[in-house]
Design an enzyme around this catalytic site. Sequence first.
Site, short mmCIF file in Angstrom:
data_model
loop_
_atom_site.label_atom_id
_atom_site.label_comp_id
_atom_site.label_asym_id
_atom_site.label_seq_id
_atom_site.Cartn_x
_atom_site.Cartn_y
_atom_site.Cartn_z
N ASP A 157 15.42 27.53 -9.45
CA ASP A 157 14.75 28.77 -9.08
C ASP A 157 15.33 29.93 -9.87
O ASP A 157 16.25 29.76 -10.68
CB ASP A 157 14.79 29.00 -7.57
CG ASP A 157 16.19 29.17 -7.02
OD1 ASP A 157 17.09 29.63 -7.77
OD2 ASP A 157 16.40 28.86 -5.85
N LYS A 199 11.08 31.67 -6.67
CA LYS A 199 11.94 32.11 -5.59
C LYS A 199 12.40 33.55 -5.76
O LYS A 199 13.56 33.87 -5.77
CB LYS A 199 13.15 31.21 -5.38
CG LYS A 199 13.84 31.53 -4.04
CD LYS A 199 14.89 30.54 -3.70
CE LYS A 199 15.51 30.90 -2.37
NZ LYS A 199 16.49 29.96 -1.93
#
Length: 66
Positions: free
Chosen positions: A36, A58
Amino acid sequence: MMAGKVWLVGAGPSDPGLLTVKGKAIIEQAEVVVYDQLVGEGILQMIPKSAKRINVGKYSGNHTVV
Protein backbone atom coordinates in the site's frame (compact mmCIF):
# COMPACT_ATOMS: atom_id res chain seq x y z
CA MET A 1 -0.50 -26.72 -10.56
CA MET A 2 2.38 -25.30 -8.52
CA ALA A 3 1.95 -24.60 -4.84
CA GLY A 4 3.32 -21.39 -3.40
CA LYS A 5 3.56 -19.51 -0.15
CA VAL A 6 2.06 -16.26 1.03
CA TRP A 7 4.01 -14.23 3.57
CA LEU A 8 2.81 -11.18 5.47
CA VAL A 9 5.70 -8.83 6.11
CA GLY A 10 5.01 -5.79 8.25
CA ALA A 11 7.17 -2.78 7.42
CA GLY A 12 6.43 -1.02 10.70
CA PRO A 13 7.02 2.71 10.27
CA SER A 14 8.48 1.94 6.80
CA ASP A 15 12.07 2.40 7.95
CA PRO A 16 14.23 -0.19 6.12
CA GLY A 17 16.51 -0.32 9.16
CA LEU A 18 13.66 -1.64 11.30
CA LEU A 19 12.62 -4.42 8.92
CA THR A 20 13.50 -7.90 10.21
CA VAL A 21 16.25 -9.87 8.49
CA LYS A 22 13.66 -12.55 7.56
CA GLY A 23 11.26 -9.92 6.15
CA LYS A 24 14.03 -8.43 3.99
CA ALA A 25 15.00 -11.86 2.67
CA ILE A 26 11.39 -12.67 1.80
CA ILE A 27 10.90 -9.37 -0.05
CA GLU A 28 14.15 -9.82 -1.99
CA GLN A 29 13.02 -13.28 -3.21
CA ALA A 30 9.38 -12.41 -3.92
CA GLU A 31 7.68 -13.10 -7.24
CA VAL A 32 4.65 -10.94 -6.39
CA VAL A 33 4.42 -8.12 -3.83
CA VAL A 34 1.14 -6.54 -2.73
CA TYR A 35 1.73 -3.24 -0.95
CA ASP A 36 0.00 0.00 0.00
CA GLN A 37 0.94 3.68 -0.10
CA LEU A 38 2.28 3.55 3.45
CA VAL A 39 5.33 1.53 2.35
CA GLY A 40 8.39 3.74 1.93
CA GLU A 41 10.72 3.89 -1.05
CA GLY A 42 13.54 2.13 0.83
CA ILE A 43 11.38 -0.96 1.28
CA LEU A 44 10.06 -0.81 -2.31
CA GLN A 45 13.64 -0.79 -3.63
CA MET A 46 14.15 -4.24 -2.07
CA ILE A 47 11.56 -5.77 -4.40
CA PRO A 48 13.21 -7.61 -7.32
CA LYS A 49 12.77 -5.97 -10.73
CA SER A 50 11.30 -9.27 -11.97
CA ALA A 51 8.56 -9.31 -9.30
CA LYS A 52 5.01 -8.30 -10.09
CA ARG A 53 4.00 -5.27 -7.98
CA ILE A 54 0.39 -4.74 -6.96
CA ASN A 55 -0.36 -1.36 -5.39
CA VAL A 56 -3.57 -1.58 -3.36
CA GLY A 57 -3.66 2.10 -2.44
CA LYS A 58 -4.66 2.86 1.14
CA TYR A 59 -5.05 6.55 1.42
CA SER A 60 -7.66 7.45 3.99
CA GLY A 61 -11.04 7.06 2.29
CA ASN A 62 -9.46 6.50 -1.13
CA HIS A 63 -8.56 2.88 -1.94
CA THR A 64 -7.37 1.87 -5.43
CA VAL A 65 -8.65 -1.71 -4.99
CA VAL A 66 -12.17 -2.26 -3.74
